[in-house]
Design a protein around this motif. Sequence first.
Motif, PDB file in Angstrom:
ATOM      1  N   SER A  22      34.503  34.958  56.626  1.00  0.00           N
ATOM      2  CA  SER A  22      34.958  33.885  55.759  1.00  0.00           C
ATOM      3  C   SER A  22      34.294  33.971  54.394  1.00  0.00           C
ATOM      4  N   GLY A  23      33.056  34.457  54.323  1.00  0.00           N
ATOM      5  CA  GLY A  23      32.396  34.656  53.036  1.00  0.00           C
ATOM      6  C   GLY A  23      33.159  35.664  52.187  1.00  0.00           C
ATOM      7  N   ASP A  24      33.590  36.749  52.799  1.00  0.00           N
ATOM      8  CA  ASP A  24      34.402  37.745  52.098  1.00  0.00           C
ATOM      9  C   ASP A  24      35.742  37.151  51.677  1.00  0.00           C
ATOM     10  N   ALA A  25      36.322  36.357  52.536  1.00  0.00           N
ATOM     11  CA  ALA A  25      37.608  35.735  52.217  1.00  0.00           C
ATOM     12  C   ALA A  25      37.474  34.784  51.031  1.00  0.00           C
ATOM     13  N   TRP A  26      36.358  34.021  50.961  1.00  0.00           N
ATOM     14  CA  TRP A  26      36.160  33.104  49.834  1.00  0.00           C
ATOM     15  C   TRP A  26      35.967  33.877  48.541  1.00  0.00           C
ATOM     16  N   GLU A  27      35.280  35.021  48.594  1.00  0.00           N
ATOM     17  CA  GLU A  27      35.110  35.851  47.395  1.00  0.00           C
ATOM     18  C   GLU A  27      36.456  36.386  46.925  1.00  0.00           C
ATOM     19  N   GLU A  28      37.291  36.836  47.857  1.00  0.00           N
ATOM     20  CA  GLU A  28      38.630  37.322  47.502  1.00  0.00           C
ATOM     21  C   GLU A  28      39.474  36.191  46.925  1.00  0.00           C
ATOM     22  N   PHE A  29      39.358  34.998  47.504  1.00  0.00           N
ATOM     23  CA  PHE A  29      40.092  33.843  47.004  1.00  0.00           C
ATOM     24  C   PHE A  29      39.672  33.523  45.571  1.00  0.00           C
ATOM     25  N   ALA A  30      38.374  33.495  45.307  1.00  0.00           N
ATOM     26  CA  ALA A  30      37.879  33.198  43.958  1.00  0.00           C
ATOM     27  C   ALA A  30      38.369  34.245  42.959  1.00  0.00           C
ATOM     28  N   ALA A  31      38.386  35.505  43.350  1.00  0.00           N
ATOM     29  CA  ALA A  31      38.878  36.567  42.466  1.00  0.00           C
ATOM     30  C   ALA A  31      40.373  36.388  42.188  1.00  0.00           C
TER      31      ALA A  31
END
Length: 98
Positions: A22-31
Motif C-alpha cells: 500500500s505504501g508503493d500504491a500511495w507513492e504511485e497515486f501521488a505521482a
Amino acid sequence: MLKPLALIALTLAGIGGAAAASGDAWEEFAAEVEEACLAATADYFTDASVVVDPFGSESFGLAIVSSDTASIVCVFDKETKAVEIGGELPVTVTATEE
C-alpha cells in the motif's frame, strides 16, 4: 494451541506485506496526481511545483500547483481520473523536505 499461533503468525506476516504494497500504491497515486495536475495547469504556469496530499480524500486526490507568483488548487477524481482546477490564487506554496 499450535494451530491458532500459526494462524496468527501467518495473518501478521500478510499484514506486513500489505502495508508495504500500500505504501508503493500511495507513492504511485501521488505521482499520478502530480502528473495530471501539472498537465491541467500547463496553460497557466510554465515552471510549476506541486504539493500533493499523500492520500487525498475518500474520493479525490488533492494538490496545490504553484509558480513564483500564484497557486492553483487541483482536484483529481480517484475513480474517473478526471481533473478539475480552481482559479489562480495570489499565494505560493512550496514543498518541504521531510
